[in-house]
Design an enzyme around this catalytic site. Structure first.
Site, PDB file in Angstrom:
ATOM      1  CG  ASN A   1      -7.650   0.439  32.275  1.00 50.47           C
ATOM      2  OD1 ASN A   1      -7.356  -0.330  33.469  1.00 50.47           O
ATOM      3  ND2 ASN A   1      -8.387  -0.052  31.239  1.00 50.47           N
TER       4      ASN A   1
ATOM      5  CB  CYS B   1     -11.030  -5.096  35.949  1.00 46.61           C
ATOM      6  SG  CYS B   1     -10.955  -5.344  34.295  1.00 46.61           S
ATOM      7  CG  HIS B   2     -16.081  -4.665  32.692  1.00 47.74           C
ATOM      8  ND1 HIS B   2     -17.024  -3.754  32.342  1.00 47.74           N
ATOM      9  CD2 HIS B   2     -14.893  -4.846  32.081  1.00 47.74           C
ATOM     10  CE1 HIS B   2     -16.140  -3.325  31.296  1.00 47.74           C
ATOM     11  NE2 HIS B   2     -15.530  -4.097  30.853  1.00 47.74           N
TER      12      HIS B   2
ATOM     13  CG  HIS C   1      -6.982  -5.100  32.117  1.00 44.23           C
ATOM     14  ND1 HIS C   1      -6.397  -3.861  31.653  1.00 44.23           N
ATOM     15  CD2 HIS C   1      -8.464  -5.495  32.503  1.00 44.23           C
ATOM     16  CE1 HIS C   1      -7.502  -3.447  31.665  1.00 44.23           C
ATOM     17  NE2 HIS C   1      -8.384  -4.169  32.175  1.00 44.23           N
TER      18      HIS C   1
END
Length: 463
Positions: free
Chosen positions: A150, A172-173, A208
């Protein structure tokens, strides 16, 4: 069985490397070398020792050859995959990212993607990624590159800008956790709970700040049950991985009250954890002060917590490397290895991924980095057309994406005036006066100047 070489940049990782190595050790159709490169070579050596102990675990399926490299080019040589997972700077710099804005009334729950902290982290990270991209172009241009660092969006943007032909994507999880939340909804409302891999979610946005516009299990649209579910649980919340109050002791936990609030307002579901989502909105919405944060049932992840966690992880690594602690080999819920297997033609997979926007999100600027679903097949990652976002959500996503584009141009040109234009337009900075924004930006740059040597900090005087 496919024999491959994986070059791991950041191979001294204290946590994610082990998850990755465990997952690789449990597949039966891949083998080969895992090259570990890290500026902290002692940490990379510990991971090599851990890897060799994994090879001796009773339930290991495939044994890998772990090698530590002291230079990047050698690590990249003949690589089929390049994995990048680094911490740009130290926790001293992250402390500046998160704590300095507090005196200006800006609280950050993470501070690594958006807001003042996200801007500063990008300033430190992008120059590293420029060099990574140049090295990959020179040494292993046909390798697939998987980014986990990130700020995800701008890191992936850098790779493609420096080396347009690169085969890279960001993983990304966060979406996985939201899928677990949706499975819990289905269990309560319909009496059965599928695994998250059994539901299909329509995903679109930026990392995000990603949104789910539809979620289906067979013929069931899970959104049909969300209104009733949220009506029942909005006050106390629901955390898919534990207690609704777990955020009080675990700063990575949350109760999804923010996610539910956004769904009530917009009719689509934020697909990241609450602590990430809140940083993309005006700071008075959810992050005005610690009391408001507590009301929304998430946490401000302190740097002291991260430092203590780091020391715990270092000790755990030492214990695993020395065999003081036994290897407990089990598969994680991460998908990196499954995606690699698909790219190698061993399976196929659909997952959310960060890629260049080729039209899969027509509402967002072409050429920017967006997060949508993609199909992973042999030597191919093809984005899937995303459903449109509601205009009210799109306006906010576009603002944040424009901030990324502005920030990248400023960093690329080493132009701190342009970087500041992105800084001051961050939603978390909405309540700053222009003079306070300048003062905060200057202070954060000065306090982290050891990692900003590629910029001319004298330019701060002309803001």
């Amino acid at each position: 069985m496919k024999k491959i070489k994986i070059a791991y940049i950041g191979g001294g990782s204290k946590q994610w490397a082990r998850v990755f190595m465990y997952d690789l050790a449990l597949v039966n159709d891949l083998c080969g070398e895992i090259g570990l490169y890290d500026i902290d070579i002692e940490s990379a050596k510990r991971n090599k020792a851990i890897g060799e102990n994994i090879n001796k675990a009773p339930n290991v399926v495939t044994k890998w050859d772990y090698k530590v490299y002291s230079d990047l080019d050698s690590c990249l040589n003949n690589a089929d995959f390049v994995v990048i997972s680094i911490l740009p700077g130290s926790f001293n710099e992250m402390r500046v990212d998160v704590e300095t804005p507090i005196k200006y009334g800006i609280y950050q729950s993470v501070g690594d993607t958006a807001g003042p902290g996200g801007v500063m982290r990008a300033l430190r990270t992008v120059p590293f990624y420029e060099e990574f991209a140049k090295a990959i172009k020179r040494i292993c241009p046909k390798a697939w590159v998987i980014n986990f660092t990130n700020p995800m969006t701008i890191c992936t943007k850098t790779l493609y800008d420096v080396f347009p032909e690169i085969k890279a994507f960001g993983c990304c999880h966060e979406v996985f956790h939201t899928q677990d939340f949706l499975c819990d909804v289905l269990k309560e409302e319909k009496g059965y709970r599928p695994n998250r891999n059994e539901i299909y979610t329509e995903v679109s946005g930026i990392n995000h700040f990603t949104w789910i516009t539809s979620a289906k299990y067979k013929d069931d649209e899970i959104f049909d049950y969300l209104d009733d579910y949220i009506d029942k649980h909005f006050k106390e919340g629901h955390y898919e991985h534990g207690s609704n109050e777990q955020y009080k002791t675990d700063p990575f936990a949350y109760a999804n009250r923010v996610k539910m609030d956004l769904y009530k307002r917009y009719g689509v579901l934020g697909a990241a954890g609450d602590r990430h989502l809140v940083e993309f909105f005006n700071n008075n919405w959810y992050l005005k002060n610690p009391e408001m944060v507590n009301e929304w049932k998430f946490a401000l992840t302190s740097i002291d917590f991260r430092v203590n966690q780091m020391y715990e992880r270092i000790q755990e690594s030492k214990d695993l490397a020395s065999k003081k602690k036994p290897i407990e080999l089990k598969k994680s819920d991460e998908e990196a290895v499954d995606l690699m297997r698909a790219i190698l033609g061993l399976t196929s997979k659909i997952s959310n991924v960060n890629l260049i926007n080729e039209g899969q999100m027509p509402q967002i600027k072409l050429g920017s980095i967006v997060e949508t679903n993609a199909v992973f097949t042999h030597d191919s990652v093809r984005p899937i057309m995303a459903k449109p976002l509601p205009e009210a959500v799109l306006a906010q996503v576009n603002r944040c994406q424009t901030n990324v584009e502005t920030l990248y141009e400023g960093i690329k040109n080493r132009d701190l005036k342009t970087v500041f234009a992105s800084f001051v337009n961050q939603p978390l900075c909405s309540n700053l006066t222009l003079e306070d924004a300048k003062a905060l930006f200057k202070e954060m740059c000065e306090k982290t100047k050891d990692y900003l040597t590629v910029y001319n900090l004298d330019d701060l005087n002309s803001l």
